[in-house]
Design a protein around this motif. Structure first.
Motif, PDB file in Angstrom:
ATOM      1  N   TYR A  17       0.863  -1.175   0.000  1.00  0.00           N
ATOM      2  CA  TYR A  17       0.000   0.000   0.000  1.00  0.00           C
ATOM      3  C   TYR A  17       0.900   1.226   0.000  1.00  0.00           C
ATOM      4  N   ALA A  19       1.019   5.162   0.602  1.00  0.00           N
ATOM      5  CA  ALA A  19       0.325   6.334   1.151  1.00  0.00           C
ATOM      6  C   ALA A  19       0.741   7.545   0.319  1.00  0.00           C
ATOM      7  N   GLU A  20      -0.068   7.900  -0.650  1.00  0.00           N
ATOM      8  CA  GLU A  20       0.352   8.840  -1.690  1.00  0.00           C
ATOM      9  C   GLU A  20       0.391  10.297  -1.234  1.00  0.00           C
ATOM     10  N   SER A  22       1.564  11.279   2.064  1.00  0.00           N
ATOM     11  CA  SER A  22       2.134  11.142   3.401  1.00  0.00           C
ATOM     12  C   SER A  22       3.228  12.169   3.648  1.00  0.00           C
ATOM     13  N   GLN A 228       9.910   3.479   4.786  1.00  0.00           N
ATOM     14  CA  GLN A 228       9.413   4.787   5.216  1.00  0.00           C
ATOM     15  C   GLN A 228      10.548   5.785   5.329  1.00  0.00           C
ATOM     16  N   ASN A 255       6.125   6.395   1.916  1.00  0.00           N
ATOM     17  CA  ASN A 255       5.591   5.694   3.088  1.00  0.00           C
ATOM     18  C   ASN A 255       4.738   4.540   2.579  1.00  0.00           C
ATOM     19  N   GLN A 264      -4.436  -3.608   5.355  1.00  0.00           N
ATOM     20  CA  GLN A 264      -4.457  -2.360   4.605  1.00  0.00           C
ATOM     21  C   GLN A 264      -5.722  -1.541   4.862  1.00  0.00           C
ATOM     22  N   LEU A 267      -5.195   1.684   6.721  1.00  0.00           N
ATOM     23  CA  LEU A 267      -4.340   2.719   6.144  1.00  0.00           C
ATOM     24  C   LEU A 267      -5.135   3.716   5.305  1.00  0.00           C
ATOM     25  N   TYR A 268      -4.530   4.882   5.062  1.00  0.00           N
ATOM     26  CA  TYR A 268      -5.171   5.918   4.255  1.00  0.00           C
ATOM     27  C   TYR A 268      -4.076   6.806   3.656  1.00  0.00           C
ATOM     28  N   PRO A 269      -4.384   7.536   2.567  1.00  0.00           N
ATOM     29  CA  PRO A 269      -3.330   8.245   1.801  1.00  0.00           C
ATOM     30  C   PRO A 269      -2.502   9.231   2.611  1.00  0.00           C
ATOM     31  N   ILE A 271      -1.656   9.072   5.880  1.00  0.00           N
ATOM     32  CA  ILE A 271      -1.125   8.553   7.142  1.00  0.00           C
ATOM     33  C   ILE A 271       0.325   9.013   7.318  1.00  0.00           C
ATOM     34  N   THR A 272       0.694   9.362   8.529  1.00  0.00           N
ATOM     35  CA  THR A 272       2.059   9.791   8.825  1.00  0.00           C
ATOM     36  C   THR A 272       2.797   8.633   9.511  1.00  0.00           C
TER      37      THR A 272
END
Length: 273
Positions: A17, A19-20, A22, A228, A255, A264, A267-269, A271-272
């Motif tokens: 995944y 995180a586009e 992040s 990351q 990330n 997954q 998770l979300y785009p 996320i830090t």
């Protein structure tokens, strides 16, 4: 203007995944990793030492004695850490500490020799040691799942690339090392930074494809892999002012997560770490 789609497509095709959108929470390694490894912001550490302190000791301590490892150890995990060559992220107290350095000199000995005629020898050897440690860590990382512990393993590696110095070109060719500093303290022009960063990133991507492929192929169980950045590049970074022109560059990070099952869904785009 770097097109990273080839590497990102490789990750997607292997179930990662991305995180586009992040961003890191802090703009330098000591702050970012001490935060992410403890699932929290750093107000308590800042209050402990004072907001004007330049001491790295609280963040180094938070990295070496972190909440994530405490949690995983309570679940029966063995903690394995690779040496990094950067004192802040040297986690000597891991259950298994893998030293990938190419020299037997410790930091005290290096500091002593800097003040002697041997500094000429140190200057000559430092690029060799730096490149060797990076490659030793990356090459051994792909084989780290073979370490027999009888327990689940959490393996941590802080790889300094593609951060300066730009020691490798896009095909792994050795480049002259001009200094380890970033942002406006980088020893070179902005154009040299951009070209050096892109070249070193291209080579690192190739190496990480090999590492990830080896881990996925050799792992007996479906592994969790987190790749990351602790911060982004420093082309436009100015350490001397908050009014710098491109925080988006410095805080934007790669990330990505490979999680088994339905992990997954958490998770979300944006996320830090």
């Amino acid at each position: 203007d770097f097109d990273n789609s080839e590497f990102l497509d490789f990750l997607r095709s292997n179930g990662f995944y991305i995180a586009e959108n992040s961003y890191s929470n802090y703009n330098q390694t000591a702050l970012s990793l001490s935060s992410s490894l403890n699932f929290d912001y750093l107000e308590e550490i800042i209050e402990d030492v004072g907001s004007d302190s330049e001491s790295r000791h609280p963040t180094t301590r938070a990295i070496r004695q972190n909440r994530l490892v405490d949690f995983l150890r309570s679940k029966g995990y063995t903690f394995i850490a690779f040496s990094s060559g950067y004192s802040v992220t040297e986690i000597y107290n891991a259950d298994i500490y893998i030293d990938t350095s190419a020299t037997e000199l410790n930091n005290f000995e290096k500091g002593f020799l800097v003040n002697t005629i041997a500094v000429l020898w140190l200057d000559k050897m430092t690029p060799f040691w730096y490149r060797s440690q990076l490659m030793n860590t990356i090459d051994q990382l792909g084989q780290s799942w073979e370490i027999e512990t009888g327990t689940p393993k959490f393996i941590f590696a802080h790889i300094l690339m593609p951060h300066p110095p730009f020691a490798f070109g896009p095909n792994g060719e050795h480049l002259p090392i001009k200094g380890f500093l970033d942002g406006n303290y980088f020893n070179g022009t902005r154009e040299e930074y951009i070209e050096g960063y892109k070249g070193q990133l291209t080579y690192l991507n190739k190496k990480m494809v090999d590492v990830i492929t080896q881990i996925l192929n050799d792992s007996k169980t479906d592994p969790i892999i987190i790749l990351q950045g602790d911060h982004g590049p420093g082309t436009y970074l100015n350490w001397d002012t908050y009014n710098q022109p491109c925080l988006q560059e410095r805080m934007g990070i790669l990330n990505v997560y490979h999680l088994p099952g339905d992990g997954q869904k958490q998770l979300y785009p944006g996320i830090t770490p």
